[in-house]
Design a protein around this motif. Structure first.
Motif, mmCIF file in Angstrom:
data_model
loop_
_atom_site.group_PDB
_atom_site.id
_atom_site.type_symbol
_atom_site.label_atom_id
_atom_site.label_comp_id
_atom_site.label_asym_id
_atom_site.label_seq_id
_atom_site.Cartn_x
_atom_site.Cartn_y
_atom_site.Cartn_z
ATOM 1 N N LEU A 132 0.858 -1.191 0.000
ATOM 2 C CA LEU A 132 0.000 0.000 0.000
ATOM 3 C C LEU A 132 0.890 1.236 0.000
ATOM 4 O O LEU A 132 1.682 1.440 0.939
ATOM 5 C CB LEU A 132 -0.918 -0.012 1.225
ATOM 6 C CG LEU A 132 -1.902 1.131 1.358
ATOM 7 C CD1 LEU A 132 -2.890 1.135 0.187
ATOM 8 C CD2 LEU A 132 -2.649 1.029 2.676
ATOM 9 N N ASP A 133 0.771 2.043 -1.050
ATOM 10 C CA ASP A 133 1.559 3.272 -1.178
ATOM 11 C C ASP A 133 3.050 3.034 -0.976
ATOM 12 O O ASP A 133 3.740 3.803 -0.287
ATOM 13 C CB ASP A 133 1.063 4.339 -0.199
ATOM 14 C CG ASP A 133 -0.373 4.765 -0.466
ATOM 15 O OD1 ASP A 133 -0.760 4.777 -1.657
ATOM 16 O OD2 ASP A 133 -1.100 5.066 0.497
ATOM 17 N N GLY A 134 3.577 1.941 -1.552
ATOM 18 C CA GLY A 134 5.004 1.664 -1.496
ATOM 19 C C GLY A 134 5.489 1.059 -0.194
ATOM 20 O O GLY A 134 6.685 0.881 -0.001
ATOM 21 N N SER A 135 4.568 0.717 0.705
ATOM 22 C CA SER A 135 4.940 0.090 1.967
ATOM 23 C C SER A 135 4.346 -1.313 2.025
ATOM 24 O O SER A 135 3.343 -1.605 1.376
ATOM 25 C CB SER A 135 4.431 0.910 3.159
ATOM 26 O OG SER A 135 5.090 2.161 3.202
ATOM 27 N N VAL A 136 4.969 -2.169 2.824
ATOM 28 C CA VAL A 136 4.594 -3.576 2.943
ATOM 29 C C VAL A 136 3.966 -3.799 4.317
ATOM 30 O O VAL A 136 4.542 -3.402 5.336
ATOM 31 C CB VAL A 136 5.837 -4.483 2.794
ATOM 32 C CG1 VAL A 136 5.461 -5.942 2.925
ATOM 33 C CG2 VAL A 136 6.547 -4.201 1.480
ATOM 34 N N TYR A 137 2.807 -4.442 4.342
ATOM 35 C CA TYR A 137 2.108 -4.700 5.600
ATOM 36 C C TYR A 137 1.689 -6.163 5.693
ATOM 37 O O TYR A 137 1.383 -6.789 4.687
ATOM 38 C CB TYR A 137 0.851 -3.827 5.711
ATOM 39 C CG TYR A 137 1.152 -2.353 5.715
ATOM 40 C CD1 TYR A 137 1.508 -1.702 6.898
ATOM 41 C CD2 TYR A 137 1.110 -1.619 4.536
ATOM 42 C CE1 TYR A 137 1.798 -0.347 6.902
ATOM 43 C CE2 TYR A 137 1.394 -0.261 4.532
ATOM 44 C CZ TYR A 137 1.744 0.368 5.711
ATOM 45 O OH TYR A 137 2.046 1.711 5.708
ATOM 46 N N ASP A 138 1.687 -6.670 6.912
ATOM 47 C CA ASP A 138 1.152 -8.011 7.178
ATOM 48 C C ASP A 138 -0.257 -7.811 7.696
ATOM 49 O O ASP A 138 -0.472 -7.546 8.884
ATOM 50 C CB ASP A 138 2.013 -8.745 8.203
ATOM 51 C CG ASP A 138 1.518 -10.150 8.487
ATOM 52 O OD1 ASP A 138 0.355 -10.473 8.138
ATOM 53 O OD2 ASP A 138 2.275 -10.932 9.077
#
Length: 172
Positions: A132-138
């Motif tokens: 999301l928007d260049g960031s990685v989330y779990d």
């Protein structure tokens, strides 16, 4: 991106022969080493702290574009170490080959590559990451916590056979 094939060679010369093999027929191809890395469910990542002390932690290596990747939280010690000094070592104990891969780690920023690496972790571990928007989330955890992906580019690697007598060095 296709990296050139590394040079495979005996780790020891005849002058060093005891107790290691100097038979060139025992040199392992990089394809065997990369298969070992791809199959590994766990590896050990060694990094360097800002004060020069070593730091080692288990990681779950991912595999995309013929290269190992790791996932970690950006504030973790290993991420902070890699951001300050990209030199690292990834070690894997395989059924027919034990590996030591020396390399440099680069944080993945490209959105397409982030998705490719996220897909690789999903395929291997069923570990779902959302970009999301260049960031990685779990997204499976409360929060959801942010992660970072690092590409480990091998510089040299060492493979040791199960007999304890054969060793191969790969130079990239």
């Amino acid at each position: 991106m296709t990296d050139p094939m590394p040079v495979a060679e005996l780790l020891f010369s005849e002058a060093d022969a005891t107790p290691m093999s100097t038979d060139t027929a025992t040199v392992k191809p990089w394809s065997q080493a990369s298969a070992c890395l791809q199959a590994a469910s766990k590896a050990w990542l060694s990094t360097v702290r800002p004060d020069g002390r070593p730091h080692a932690m288990p990681v779950m290596p991912g595999w995309a574009d013929e290269t190992p990747y790791i996932a970690t939280r950006p504030a973790s010690r290993k991420a902070r170490n890699l951001d300050g000094n990209p030199n690292c070592v990834l070690t894997v104990a395989g059924a027919d080959l034990d590996l030591v891969v020396e390399g440099t780690a680069t944080r993945v920023q490209d959105p397409d590559r982030l998705q490719q690496v996220a897909d690789a972790f999903m395929a291997k571990y069923q570990w779902r990451f959302t970009i999301l928007d260049g960031s990685v989330y779990d997204g499976s955890l409360p929060g959801p916590p942010e992660y970072a992906f690092y590409r480990v580019t091998p510089v040299r690697a060492f493979g040791y056979g199960p007999d304890g007598l054969t060793a191969t060095r790969w130079r990239f």
